[in-house]
Design an enzyme around this catalytic site. Structure first.
Site, PDB file in Angstrom:
ATOM      1  N   HIS A  59       0.855  -1.186   0.000  1.00 51.90           N
ATOM      2  CA  HIS A  59       0.000   0.000   0.000  1.00 51.90           C
ATOM      3  C   HIS A  59       0.890   1.235   0.000  1.00 51.90           C
ATOM      4  O   HIS A  59       1.993   1.223   0.560  1.00 51.90           O
ATOM      5  CB  HIS A  59      -0.901   0.032   1.229  1.00 51.90           C
ATOM      6  CG  HIS A  59      -1.921  -1.060   1.263  1.00 51.90           C
ATOM      7  ND1 HIS A  59      -3.056  -0.969   2.022  1.00 51.90           N
ATOM      8  CD2 HIS A  59      -1.983  -2.264   0.642  1.00 51.90           C
ATOM      9  CE1 HIS A  59      -3.785  -2.065   1.875  1.00 51.90           C
ATOM     10  NE2 HIS A  59      -3.135  -2.872   1.035  1.00 51.90           N
ATOM     11  N   GLU A  61       1.054   3.988   1.623  1.00 49.45           N
ATOM     12  CA  GLU A  61       1.551   4.512   2.899  1.00 49.45           C
ATOM     13  C   GLU A  61       2.640   3.626   3.496  1.00 49.45           C
ATOM     14  O   GLU A  61       3.625   4.133   4.040  1.00 49.45           O
ATOM     15  CB  GLU A  61       0.398   4.655   3.911  1.00 49.45           C
ATOM     16  CG  GLU A  61      -0.722   5.535   3.433  1.00 49.45           C
ATOM     17  CD  GLU A  61      -1.809   4.806   2.642  1.00 49.45           C
ATOM     18  OE1 GLU A  61      -2.925   5.341   2.558  1.00 49.45           O
ATOM     19  OE2 GLU A  61      -1.554   3.696   2.110  1.00 49.45           O
ATOM     20  N   CYS A  89      -5.910   2.305   5.409  1.00 46.63           N
ATOM     21  CA  CYS A  89      -6.521   1.157   6.069  1.00 46.63           C
ATOM     22  C   CYS A  89      -5.886   0.977   7.455  1.00 46.63           C
ATOM     23  O   CYS A  89      -4.962   1.695   7.835  1.00 46.63           O
ATOM     24  CB  CYS A  89      -6.332  -0.097   5.222  1.00 46.63           C
ATOM     25  SG  CYS A  89      -4.630  -0.707   5.175  1.00 46.63           S
ATOM     26  N   CYS A  92      -2.065   0.328   7.288  1.00 49.52           N
ATOM     27  CA  CYS A  92      -1.302   1.551   7.003  1.00 49.52           C
ATOM     28  C   CYS A  92      -1.330   2.515   8.181  1.00 49.52           C
ATOM     29  O   CYS A  92      -0.321   3.145   8.494  1.00 49.52           O
ATOM     30  CB  CYS A  92      -1.842   2.226   5.750  1.00 49.52           C
ATOM     31  SG  CYS A  92      -1.600   1.233   4.262  1.00 49.52           S
TER      32      CYS A  92
END
Length: 158
Positions: A59, A61, A89, A92
């Site tokens: 992801h 991040e 999420c 993250c």
């Protein structure tokens, strides 16, 4: 969760949105993130790389935290702000907390991501994950939600 943001926030968010477009163009999910140091300097911009690296934790991040810590040392993350094109999420959010990030600003909200993209999502929103943390992390957003969502719409249309 706050929505009190300014033109500087919009600038950094647009960098994250540009990175989301690059992620999409590379065949990844359309998410990007920008790291701004505690003293207000743009440090690093990253994008989702889940597909190209075959890593479910890729992801934007998490990639940002990993790359910035590796390139500049972990201290760069202390007190920093992360601008994420999509609401982070739980994974993250946790990564940013453990890295020492003090503020998170997101473009698209999780409900918007779910409504447009229809992908699985964790029901815990960023501010809910970080609410009871032992160190405060400010969560702001959505910011430039329509601009960020346009990239997700392009992804869905492909």
């Amino acid at each position: 969760m706050s929505t009190d943001m300014n033109n500087t926030d919009e600038h950094y968010m647009r960098l994250a949105i540009e990175a989301s477009r690059t992620a999409l163009d590379e065949g990844n999910f359309p998410y990007g993130a920008t790291l701004v140091s505690a003293d207000g300097k743009t440090v690093h911009v990253s994008r989702n790389n889940q597909v190209t690296t075959q890593d479910c934790t890729g992801h934007a991040e998490v990639v940002l935290v990993r790359e910035a810590a590796q390139q500049y040392g972990p201290a760069i993350l202390e007190g920093a702000t992360v601008y994420a094109s999509g609401e982070p999420c739980a994974m993250c959010s946790g990564a940013m907390f453990w890295a020492g990030v003090s503020r998170v600003v997101f473009g698209m909200s999780s409900p918007t991501i779910n409504a447009v993209g229809g992908a699985p999502w964790l029901q815990r929103r960023t501010h809910e994950v970080l609410h009871d943390a032992s160190r405060q992390v400010q969560v702001d957003g959505p910011l430039l939600e329509e601009e960020a969502t346009a990239v997700l719409r392009d992804f869905v249309a492909r």
